[in-house]
Write a protein that holds these residues in place. Structure first.
Motif, PDB file in Angstrom:
ATOM      1  N   TYR A  33       0.842  -1.185   0.000  1.00 41.83           N
ATOM      2  CA  TYR A  33       0.000   0.000   0.000  1.00 41.83           C
ATOM      3  C   TYR A  33       0.886   1.247   0.000  1.00 41.83           C
ATOM      4  CZ  TYR A  33      -3.913  -2.989   1.470  1.00 41.83           C
ATOM      5  OH  TYR A  33      -4.881  -3.952   1.553  1.00 41.83           O
ATOM      6  N   LYS A  34       0.321   2.367  -0.441  1.00 50.46           N
ATOM      7  CA  LYS A  34       1.047   3.629  -0.325  1.00 50.46           C
ATOM      8  C   LYS A  34       1.322   3.927   1.151  1.00 50.46           C
ATOM      9  CE  LYS A  34       0.797   8.542  -1.527  1.00 50.46           C
ATOM     10  NZ  LYS A  34      -0.025   9.614  -2.177  1.00 50.46           N
ATOM     11  N   ILE A  35       0.314   3.669   1.984  1.00 49.10           N
ATOM     12  CA  ILE A  35       0.462   3.825   3.434  1.00 49.10           C
ATOM     13  C   ILE A  35      -0.149   2.607   4.118  1.00 49.10           C
ATOM     14  CG2 ILE A  35      -0.099   5.192   5.478  1.00 49.10           C
ATOM     15  CD1 ILE A  35      -0.302   7.646   3.711  1.00 49.10           C
ATOM     16  N   ASN A  36       0.588   2.045   5.065  1.00 46.13           N
ATOM     17  CA  ASN A  36       0.088   0.930   5.872  1.00 46.13           C
ATOM     18  C   ASN A  36       0.509   1.193   7.315  1.00 46.13           C
ATOM     19  OD1 ASN A  36      -0.443  -1.466   7.185  1.00 46.13           O
ATOM     20  ND2 ASN A  36       0.406  -2.789   5.600  1.00 46.13           N
ATOM     21  N   PHE A  37      -0.469   1.533   8.157  1.00 44.88           N
ATOM     22  CA  PHE A  37      -0.172   1.838   9.552  1.00 44.88           C
ATOM     23  C   PHE A  37       0.056   0.578  10.389  1.00 44.88           C
ATOM     24  CE2 PHE A  37      -2.483   5.627   8.132  1.00 44.88           C
ATOM     25  CZ  PHE A  37      -1.721   6.656   8.669  1.00 44.88           C
ATOM     26  N   GLY A  38      -0.315  -0.574   9.848  1.00 42.78           N
ATOM     27  CA  GLY A  38      -0.164  -1.810  10.606  1.00 42.78           C
ATOM     28  C   GLY A  38      -1.148  -1.952  11.749  1.00 42.78           C
ATOM     29  N   VAL A  39      -2.308  -1.300  11.653  1.00 41.37           N
ATOM     30  CA  VAL A  39      -3.316  -1.399  12.709  1.00 41.37           C
ATOM     31  C   VAL A  39      -3.978  -2.781  12.630  1.00 41.37           C
ATOM     32  CG1 VAL A  39      -5.459  -0.437  13.637  1.00 41.37           C
ATOM     33  CG2 VAL A  39      -3.748   1.085  12.597  1.00 41.37           C
ATOM     34  N   PRO A  40      -4.018  -3.549  13.719  1.00 45.30           N
ATOM     35  CA  PRO A  40      -4.676  -4.857  13.697  1.00 45.30           C
ATOM     36  C   PRO A  40      -6.149  -4.713  13.295  1.00 45.30           C
ATOM     37  CG  PRO A  40      -3.360  -4.592  15.682  1.00 45.30           C
ATOM     38  CD  PRO A  40      -3.410  -3.249  15.026  1.00 45.30           C
ATOM     39  N   SER A  41      -6.649  -5.644  12.507  1.00 43.89           N
ATOM     40  CA  SER A  41      -8.016  -5.536  11.988  1.00 43.89           C
ATOM     41  C   SER A  41      -9.085  -5.433  13.082  1.00 43.89           C
ATOM     42  CB  SER A  41      -8.328  -6.700  11.035  1.00 43.89           C
ATOM     43  OG  SER A  41      -8.084  -7.942  11.651  1.00 43.89           O
TER      44      SER A  41
END
Length: 218
Positions: A33-41
């Motif tokens: 992704y352009k941005i991926n914060f890595g927030v758990p679903s």
């Protein structure tokens, strides 16, 4: 008109719950992704509860090449006005299985056209779209949706091909759906008969799948 304060609040929530290790791991596994914060679903669901459903906002979020925005969009689009045409457009834009899973669980499975749409998807030539179709049917079966004999036979025909796919996540989704179908007493005999020719197959994967079906029945 999108309220910029709401957008800022959403991004603030993403930043507060970001996980750099998870983000890096996803990137290493091909989720670019352009941005991926890595927030758990599961955390995305909690964030979604802070905001009212809004189609314009959801569409704006979906259009962003941001992992968390796309997942949040599936929570915030009101299902009663999420048209089949919009659904197809979104599905055609899916890049990764995780996005498909979230869309099926949070939005598609709640529409009144979900079953018909799912059977259109499993006949598509693209792996990710067929994957979405299988995941949607799986979700509908969890909600006790029924399949006619005609639909079940069509599904089994498609599953017989994709359980053998070299695409790992596609083949796993096909096997998982087949197992879900087998949980229904009305489908067990039909499924066993459909795959009976695989029992003594020289193809190891076919023989292994038939053995798995027998195991499910014991």
């Amino acid at each position: 008109m999108i309220d910029k304060n709401i957008l800022n609040e959403i991004k603030k929530n993403f930043r507060q719950t970001m996980n750099a290790d998870l983000s890096n791991s996803m990137r290493e596994h091909g989720l670019n992704y352009k941005i991926n914060f890595g927030v758990p679903s599961p955390r995305i669901k909690i964030i979604a509860e802070k905001f009212e459903k809004n189609a314009e906002l959801a569409q704006y979020l979906w259009n962003e090449d941001v992992r968390e925005s796309k997942m949040l969009a599936s929570y915030l689009y009101p299902e009663e006005i999420f048209t089949k045409e919009t659904a197809i457009k979104w599905i055609e834009e899916i890049k990764y299985p995780e996005t498909a899973d979230q869309l099926c669980m949070n939005l598609l499975s709640k529409t009144d056209y979900a079953l018909d749409l799912s059977f259109e998807l499993i006949n598509n030539e693209k792996d990710i779209i067929r994957y979405t179709g299988y995941r949607l049917i799986n979700r509908l079966l969890m909600k006790n949706a029924g399949l006619s004999s005609e639909k079940l036979n069509l599904l089994l025909y498609n599953l017989s091909k994709d359980t053998l796919s070299e695409n790992t996540w596609l083949s796993l989704s096909a096997v998982n759906l087949l197992e879900k179908c087998f949980e229904c007493e009305n489908y067990k005999i039909l499924i066993t008969d459909f795959f009976s020719d695989w029992q003594n197959s020289n193809n190891g994967r076919k023989a292994a799948l038939y053995d798995m079906i027998v195991f499910w029945g014991n």
